[in-house]
Scaffold this motif. Structure first.
Motif, PDB file in Angstrom:
ATOM      1  N   UNK A 164      38.050 -30.615 -13.955  1.00 63.26           N
ATOM      2  CA  UNK A 164      39.001 -29.626 -13.448  1.00 63.26           C
ATOM      3  C   UNK A 164      39.552 -28.779 -14.586  1.00 63.26           C
ATOM      4  N   UNK A 165      40.718 -28.191 -14.356  1.00 59.58           N
ATOM      5  CA  UNK A 165      41.340 -27.317 -15.347  1.00 59.58           C
ATOM      6  C   UNK A 165      42.284 -28.124 -16.219  1.00 59.58           C
ATOM      7  N   UNK A 166      42.072 -28.052 -17.534  1.00 61.18           N
ATOM      8  CA  UNK A 166      42.950 -28.709 -18.512  1.00 61.18           C
ATOM      9  C   UNK A 166      43.932 -27.666 -19.018  1.00 61.18           C
ATOM     10  N   UNK A 167      45.212 -27.917 -18.801  1.00 59.23           N
ATOM     11  CA  UNK A 167      46.265 -26.973 -19.197  1.00 59.23           C
ATOM     12  C   UNK A 167      46.979 -27.495 -20.438  1.00 59.23           C
ATOM     13  N   UNK A 168      46.797 -26.803 -21.544  1.00 59.12           N
ATOM     14  CA  UNK A 168      47.484 -27.162 -22.783  1.00 59.12           C
ATOM     15  C   UNK A 168      48.827 -26.438 -22.858  1.00 59.12           C
ATOM     16  N   UNK A 169      49.787 -27.021 -23.579  1.00 61.83           N
ATOM     17  CA  UNK A 169      51.088 -26.362 -23.715  1.00 61.83           C
ATOM     18  C   UNK A 169      50.964 -25.032 -24.455  1.00 61.83           C
TER      19      UNK A 169
ATOM     20  N   UNK B 113      33.457 -17.943 -17.461  1.00 58.57           N
ATOM     21  CA  UNK B 113      34.671 -18.035 -18.277  1.00 58.57           C
ATOM     22  C   UNK B 113      35.083 -19.501 -18.369  1.00 58.57           C
ATOM     23  N   UNK B 114      35.176 -20.016 -19.587  1.00 57.93           N
ATOM     24  CA  UNK B 114      35.504 -21.428 -19.775  1.00 57.93           C
ATOM     25  C   UNK B 114      36.909 -21.650 -20.330  1.00 57.93           C
ATOM     26  N   UNK B 115      37.515 -20.603 -20.909  1.00 60.37           N
ATOM     27  CA  UNK B 115      38.863 -20.739 -21.448  1.00 60.37           C
ATOM     28  C   UNK B 115      39.701 -19.527 -21.132  1.00 60.37           C
ATOM     29  N   UNK B 116      41.003 -19.762 -20.929  1.00 58.19           N
ATOM     30  CA  UNK B 116      41.945 -18.674 -20.668  1.00 58.19           C
ATOM     31  C   UNK B 116      43.114 -18.832 -21.630  1.00 58.19           C
ATOM     32  N   UNK B 117      43.374 -17.774 -22.390  1.00 56.05           N
ATOM     33  CA  UNK B 117      44.499 -17.756 -23.330  1.00 56.05           C
ATOM     34  C   UNK B 117      45.753 -17.348 -22.561  1.00 56.05           C
TER      35      UNK B 117
ATOM     36  N   UNK C 161      48.297 -16.448 -32.720  1.00 54.68           N
ATOM     37  CA  UNK C 161      48.163 -17.788 -33.317  1.00 54.68           C
ATOM     38  C   UNK C 161      47.139 -18.632 -32.569  1.00 54.68           C
ATOM     39  N   UNK C 162      47.182 -18.582 -31.241  1.00 56.15           N
ATOM     40  CA  UNK C 162      46.320 -19.473 -30.468  1.00 56.15           C
ATOM     41  C   UNK C 162      44.844 -19.109 -30.601  1.00 56.15           C
ATOM     42  N   UNK C 163      44.528 -17.819 -30.611  1.00 53.90           N
ATOM     43  CA  UNK C 163      43.121 -17.425 -30.705  1.00 53.90           C
ATOM     44  C   UNK C 163      42.563 -17.747 -32.083  1.00 53.90           C
TER      45      UNK C 163
ATOM     46  N   UNK D  94      39.083 -28.111 -26.687  1.00 57.56           N
ATOM     47  CA  UNK D  94      39.810 -28.455 -25.461  1.00 57.56           C
ATOM     48  C   UNK D  94      41.291 -28.750 -25.658  1.00 57.56           C
ATOM     49  N   UNK D  95      41.723 -29.017 -26.879  1.00 57.72           N
ATOM     50  CA  UNK D  95      43.143 -29.277 -27.129  1.00 57.72           C
ATOM     51  C   UNK D  95      43.851 -28.094 -27.783  1.00 57.72           C
ATOM     52  N   UNK D  96      43.219 -26.932 -27.793  1.00 58.20           N
ATOM     53  CA  UNK D  96      43.824 -25.759 -28.419  1.00 58.20           C
ATOM     54  C   UNK D  96      45.085 -25.344 -27.660  1.00 58.20           C
ATOM     55  N   UNK D  97      46.235 -25.380 -28.309  1.00 62.33           N
ATOM     56  CA  UNK D  97      47.472 -24.955 -27.635  1.00 62.33           C
ATOM     57  C   UNK D  97      47.366 -23.509 -27.157  1.00 62.33           C
ATOM     58  N   UNK D  98      47.949 -23.239 -26.003  1.00 61.03           N
ATOM     59  CA  UNK D  98      47.941 -21.891 -25.459  1.00 61.03           C
ATOM     60  C   UNK D  98      46.709 -21.552 -24.651  1.00 61.03           C
TER      61      UNK D  98
END
Length: 169
Positions: free
Chosen positions: A148-153, A110-114, A120-122, A136-140
């Motif tokens: 490491x883990x990149x956390x977008x707003x 698993x590389x991304x978590x919504x 909207x985000x998906x 990598x800059x997808x909001x949500x």
């Protein structure tokens, strides 16, 4: 347009299986945006090979998993089996992913978590894939990166549900 395999775990819950409103809404939005969707509603355990073969047959650009906490136990085996057969971007969403995103990253495929509502985000993520842009800059979304883990707003919720298409049950 992106080809999406969406997998929902609804296995031995003690209740009659059913598709919840959030996934029906997500399905409608994905299709409205012109993407092709194959939905797998697992109401009983199937062999990991059988599910992986169904996903492989569709040749998706992305595989998404949705589940609640008591269904989290199924993620590891199914996600890993699919990833062994087809090296495809895998993301997760749903209630458990929103409240315990870091736990979901314990599954190496698993590389991304919504986080939160995915309508909207998906679809934003799918648009980025279509355009060949970085996701990598997808909001949500939170993303596993080499650093490491990149956390977008997380974007604000859509309060006017009439702007969404009718849920696709």
């Amino acid at each position: 347009m992106a080809k999406v395999s969406l997998i929902y775990f609804d296995i031995t819950t003690g209740h009659a299986p059913g598709l919840h409103n959030g996934l029906a809404s997500l399905s409608a939005v994905i299709k409205q945006a012109g993407h092709e969707l194959r939905f797998h509603h697992l109401t009983e355990e199937v062999s990991v090979e059988a599910l992986a073969d169904k996903v492989l047959e569709f040749k998706p650009d992305i595989v998404g998993f949705s589940f609640v906490t008591n269904q989290r136990k199924h993620l590891d085996k199914y996600a890993e089996a699919i990833y062994r057969k087809i090296n495809v971007l895998q993301v997760a969403g749903g209630i458990h992913a929103t409240v315990d995103a870091l736990d979901v990253f314990n599954v190496s495929s698993i590389f991304g978590v919504c986080i939160g509502e995915g309508e909207r985000t998906f679809t934003d993520l799918l648009g980025r894939l279509d355009r060949g842009e970085s996701v990598l800059d997808t909001p949500g979304f939170y993303w596993r990166t080499k650093d490491g883990i990149k956390k977008n707003p997380v974007p604000t919720l859509e309060h006017d549900l009439s702007k969404l298409p009718y849920p696709d049950y």
